[in-house]
Design a protein around this motif. Structure first.
Motif, PDB file in Angstrom:
ATOM      1  N   ALA A 138      67.576  62.470  45.018  1.00 23.12           N
ATOM      2  CA  ALA A 138      66.691  63.117  44.041  1.00 23.12           C
ATOM      3  C   ALA A 138      65.296  63.342  44.605  1.00 23.12           C
ATOM      4  CB  ALA A 138      66.604  62.265  42.775  1.00 23.12           C
ATOM      5  N   GLN A 139      64.916  62.554  45.604  1.00 24.94           N
ATOM      6  CA  GLN A 139      63.604  62.698  46.237  1.00 24.94           C
ATOM      7  C   GLN A 139      63.670  63.506  47.525  1.00 24.94           C
ATOM      8  OE1 GLN A 139      60.752  61.755  44.739  1.00 24.94           O
ATOM      9  NE2 GLN A 139      62.113  61.212  43.034  1.00 24.94           N
ATOM     10  N   GLY A 140      64.815  64.138  47.783  1.00 21.36           N
ATOM     11  CA  GLY A 140      64.945  64.999  48.946  1.00 21.36           C
ATOM     12  C   GLY A 140      65.123  64.269  50.259  1.00 21.36           C
ATOM     13  N   ILE A 141      65.500  62.993  50.211  1.00 16.66           N
ATOM     14  CA  ILE A 141      65.716  62.219  51.432  1.00 16.66           C
ATOM     15  C   ILE A 141      67.128  62.487  51.946  1.00 16.66           C
ATOM     16  CG2 ILE A 141      65.931  59.861  52.363  1.00 16.66           C
ATOM     17  CD1 ILE A 141      63.708  59.048  50.406  1.00 16.66           C
ATOM     18  N   GLY A 142      67.251  62.791  53.228  1.00 20.12           N
ATOM     19  CA  GLY A 142      68.539  63.137  53.803  1.00 20.12           C
ATOM     20  C   GLY A 142      69.493  61.956  53.839  1.00 20.12           C
ATOM     21  N   LEU A 143      70.763  62.232  53.530  1.00 23.80           N
ATOM     22  CA  LEU A 143      71.814  61.223  53.626  1.00 23.80           C
ATOM     23  C   LEU A 143      73.151  61.934  53.780  1.00 23.80           C
ATOM     24  CD1 LEU A 143      73.009  61.381  50.467  1.00 23.80           C
ATOM     25  CD2 LEU A 143      71.088  59.892  50.048  1.00 23.80           C
ATOM     26  N   PRO A 144      74.184  61.231  54.257  1.00 28.12           N
ATOM     27  CA  PRO A 144      75.491  61.874  54.355  1.00 28.12           C
ATOM     28  C   PRO A 144      75.961  62.352  52.980  1.00 28.12           C
ATOM     29  CG  PRO A 144      75.467  59.799  55.568  1.00 28.12           C
ATOM     30  CD  PRO A 144      74.201  59.849  54.773  1.00 28.12           C
ATOM     31  N   ARG A 172      54.605  50.609  56.859  1.00 32.00           N
ATOM     32  CA  ARG A 172      54.794  50.675  58.309  1.00 32.00           C
ATOM     33  C   ARG A 172      56.228  50.320  58.694  1.00 32.00           C
ATOM     34  NH1 ARG A 172      52.123  46.935  61.686  1.00 32.00           N
ATOM     35  NH2 ARG A 172      52.282  45.396  60.008  1.00 32.00           N
ATOM     36  N   VAL A 173      56.690  50.931  59.761  1.00 22.67           N
ATOM     37  CA  VAL A 173      57.899  50.468  60.441  1.00 22.67           C
ATOM     38  C   VAL A 173      57.409  49.545  61.549  1.00 22.67           C
ATOM     39  CG1 VAL A 173      59.861  51.101  61.903  1.00 22.67           C
ATOM     40  CG2 VAL A 173      59.284  52.504  59.917  1.00 22.67           C
ATOM     41  N   VAL A 174      57.607  48.237  61.371  1.00 21.28           N
ATOM     42  CA  VAL A 174      57.046  47.269  62.313  1.00 21.28           C
ATOM     43  C   VAL A 174      57.956  47.041  63.514  1.00 21.28           C
ATOM     44  CG1 VAL A 174      55.750  46.111  60.485  1.00 21.28           C
ATOM     45  CG2 VAL A 174      58.029  45.263  61.116  1.00 21.28           C
ATOM     46  N   ALA A 175      59.242  47.370  63.388  1.00 24.08           N
ATOM     47  CA  ALA A 175      60.183  47.190  64.492  1.00 24.08           C
ATOM     48  C   ALA A 175      61.399  48.068  64.240  1.00 24.08           C
ATOM     49  CB  ALA A 175      60.606  45.729  64.619  1.00 24.08           C
ATOM     50  N   ALA A 176      62.101  48.395  65.326  1.00 22.49           N
ATOM     51  CA  ALA A 176      63.315  49.200  65.204  1.00 22.49           C
ATOM     52  C   ALA A 176      64.300  48.794  66.289  1.00 22.49           C
ATOM     53  CB  ALA A 176      62.996  50.690  65.310  1.00 22.49           C
ATOM     54  N   MET A 177      65.569  48.962  65.993  1.00 20.75           N
ATOM     55  CA  MET A 177      66.595  48.701  67.000  1.00 20.75           C
ATOM     56  C   MET A 177      67.742  49.687  66.827  1.00 20.75           C
ATOM     57  SD  MET A 177      68.480  45.214  65.654  1.00 20.75           S
ATOM     58  CE  MET A 177      69.146  45.077  63.978  1.00 20.75           C
ATOM     59  N   LYS A 178      68.342  50.032  67.943  1.00 20.25           N
ATOM     60  CA  LYS A 178      69.525  50.893  67.929  1.00 20.25           C
ATOM     61  C   LYS A 178      70.748  50.010  68.003  1.00 20.25           C
ATOM     62  CE  LYS A 178      71.745  54.813  70.241  1.00 20.25           C
ATOM     63  NZ  LYS A 178      71.676  55.781  71.372  1.00 20.25           N
ATOM     64  N   GLU A 187      61.639  59.777  61.736  1.00 19.17           N
ATOM     65  CA  GLU A 187      62.484  58.657  61.318  1.00 19.17           C
ATOM     66  C   GLU A 187      61.677  57.592  60.590  1.00 19.17           C
ATOM     67  OE1 GLU A 187      65.789  59.140  64.905  1.00 19.17           O
ATOM     68  OE2 GLU A 187      64.048  57.821  65.169  1.00 19.17           O
ATOM     69  N   GLN A 188      60.481  57.321  61.075  1.00 18.94           N
ATOM     70  CA  GLN A 188      59.622  56.354  60.398  1.00 18.94           C
ATOM     71  C   GLN A 188      59.253  56.836  58.999  1.00 18.94           C
ATOM     72  OE1 GLN A 188      56.395  54.550  62.745  1.00 18.94           O
ATOM     73  NE2 GLN A 188      57.302  55.462  64.568  1.00 18.94           N
ATOM     74  N   GLU A 189      58.930  58.099  58.884  1.00 19.88           N
ATOM     75  CA  GLU A 189      58.554  58.641  57.579  1.00 19.88           C
ATOM     76  C   GLU A 189      59.719  58.538  56.589  1.00 19.88           C
ATOM     77  OE1 GLU A 189      57.279  62.592  58.434  1.00 19.88           O
ATOM     78  OE2 GLU A 189      55.241  61.980  59.013  1.00 19.88           O
ATOM     79  N   VAL A 190      60.932  58.853  57.037  1.00 19.52           N
ATOM     80  CA  VAL A 190      62.110  58.770  56.166  1.00 19.52           C
ATOM     81  C   VAL A 190      62.359  57.327  55.743  1.00 19.52           C
ATOM     82  CG1 VAL A 190      64.623  58.999  56.108  1.00 19.52           C
ATOM     83  CG2 VAL A 190      63.229  60.862  57.003  1.00 19.52           C
ATOM     84  N   ALA A 191      62.262  56.393  56.696  1.00 25.50           N
ATOM     85  CA  ALA A 191      62.504  54.982  56.384  1.00 25.50           C
ATOM     86  C   ALA A 191      61.495  54.457  55.364  1.00 25.50           C
ATOM     87  CB  ALA A 191      62.451  54.153  57.660  1.00 25.50           C
ATOM     88  N   ALA A 236      62.187  55.955  51.930  1.00 25.27           N
ATOM     89  CA  ALA A 236      63.385  55.399  51.305  1.00 25.27           C
ATOM     90  C   ALA A 236      63.088  54.045  50.683  1.00 25.27           C
ATOM     91  CB  ALA A 236      64.502  55.284  52.340  1.00 25.27           C
ATOM     92  N   ALA A 237      62.375  53.181  51.407  1.00 22.38           N
ATOM     93  CA  ALA A 237      62.016  51.870  50.859  1.00 22.38           C
ATOM     94  C   ALA A 237      61.131  52.025  49.626  1.00 22.38           C
ATOM     95  CB  ALA A 237      61.315  51.040  51.929  1.00 22.38           C
ATOM     96  N   ARG A 238      60.190  52.971  49.683  1.00 25.15           N
ATOM     97  CA  ARG A 238      59.266  53.170  48.563  1.00 25.15           C
ATOM     98  C   ARG A 238      59.999  53.685  47.324  1.00 25.15           C
ATOM     99  NH1 ARG A 238      55.787  56.980  50.613  1.00 25.15           N
ATOM    100  NH2 ARG A 238      54.682  55.330  51.733  1.00 25.15           N
ATOM    101  N   VAL A 239      60.948  54.605  47.512  1.00 29.86           N
ATOM    102  CA  VAL A 239      61.695  55.157  46.377  1.00 29.86           C
ATOM    103  C   VAL A 239      62.438  54.056  45.622  1.00 29.86           C
ATOM    104  CG1 VAL A 239      63.707  56.573  45.769  1.00 29.86           C
ATOM    105  CG2 VAL A 239      61.930  57.500  47.270  1.00 29.86           C
TER     106      VAL A 239
END
Length: 304
Positions: free
Chosen positions: A109-115, A196-202, A229-233, A236-239
């Motif tokens: 509903a907020q326009g965030i991409g998902l499968p 903030r995205v404080v850390a990331a891992m693949k 990717e940081q902006e989307v993450a 998503a948490a904020r929504v």
């Protein structure tokens, strides 16, 4: 700051690291098993007891509520909120994140991409439901599964129908999603704290599997999330209303897609892979937010 951590096991890595970080930052801390918390609910006020003693004076609480105790754990957390205890992840936000269908609806509903995701109840609608999704492979997920459990890949339309029929026979709630082939069994965990995205891992799936969860044998290494990717993450948490979250993204041709938002993300994998003191970042964030809230209330009280 007098801090509580809601956790069934004080020896778990994530709980232990949070406790260590809190003490390093000179905070008073106690780990509380949510199933040993019990409450009095009345119009004249709210009370909580723990193992026979009154719980009072806590400034903030960090919930580490497992999926198996979501209902009772969220009720305990809600009681603490009503007792004016600050939490970075409110009870309603945890419930939203745990429900895959609800969280996907809110994110979309907020326009965030998902499968692309489909959901239905009546067996008579299965053929049309799958036509709305598109051709296989399909990913079928239990609505409240965790750590990769209850996630299945079907490569043929007949297999998708069979799995759906079996799950409906068990009265299970589930969603069906498109399979993002170009991701090649890898996803990106972004650890969000505040804005903030404080850390990331693949994370990469083991040979013969498509699930990259570390509990399923996936391998992880530190990664750098792109600005997008940081902006989307963070969005998503904020929504969902989460101040602390593990947001799992998949890198698709059309951009980053959200797979899941975890309200109680584990710390071991992300700290090992990234080298970041994530526990320390969480404690510092909770302290800052609590003090900011207290300052605002003090100003409002003086004005009143």
């Amino acid at each position: 700051m007098k801090l509580a951590i809601l956790s069934r096991n004080a020896k778990l890595y994530s709980t232990r690291r949070l406790a260590e970080a809190a003490r390093e930052q000179n905070h008073s801390l106690r780990v509380l098993d949510p199933l040993r918390c019990y409450m009095r609910i009345a119009s004249d006020g709210f009370q909580m007891h723990y193992k026979g003693k009154t719980m009072a004076g806590y400034h903030a609480v960090i919930p580490r509520i497992g999926a198996s105790v979501t209902r009772y754990g969220s009720a305990v957390l809600r009681q603490l909120e009503l007792m004016d205890v600050y939490t970075p992840n409110p009870s309603d936000a945890i419930l939203r994140a745990r429900d895959k269908l609800r969280s996907h609806q809110m994110l979309a509903a907020q326009g965030i991409g998902l499968p692309v995701t489909v959901f239905g109840d009546n067996p008579d609608d299965t053929t049309d439901l799958l036509s709305m999704l598109g051709p296989p492979p399909h990913v079928i997920k239990l609505n409240e599964g965790t750590q990769g459990a209850g996630v299945m890949l079907t490569e043929k339309l007949s297999a998708s129908r069979s799995v759906i029929e079996a799950l409906r026979g068990l009265y299970a709630q589930f969603v069906v999603q498109e399979f993002i082939e170009e991701a090649k069994g890898a996803d990106l965990r972004c650890f969000v704290i505040g804005n903030r995205v404080v850390a990331a891992m693949k994370r990469v799936a083991p040979r013969g599997d498509f699930r990259s969860n570390l509990h399923r044998g996936g391998k992880a290494r530190g990664a750098k999330a792109t600005v997008a990717e940081q902006e989307v993450a963070i969005r998503a948490a904020r929504v969902l209303g989460l101040g602390v979250a593990g947001v799992d993204l998949i890198r698709a041709k059309r951009g980053p897609l959200v797979l899941e938002v975890n309200a109680s993300p584990g710390l071991e994998g992300i700290e090992d892979a990234s080298g970041v003191d994530v526990a320390g970042e969480i404690i510092a964030y909770v302290n800052e937010r609590y003090r900011r809230r207290a300052a605002k209330r003090a100003v409002a009280s003086r004005r009143g």
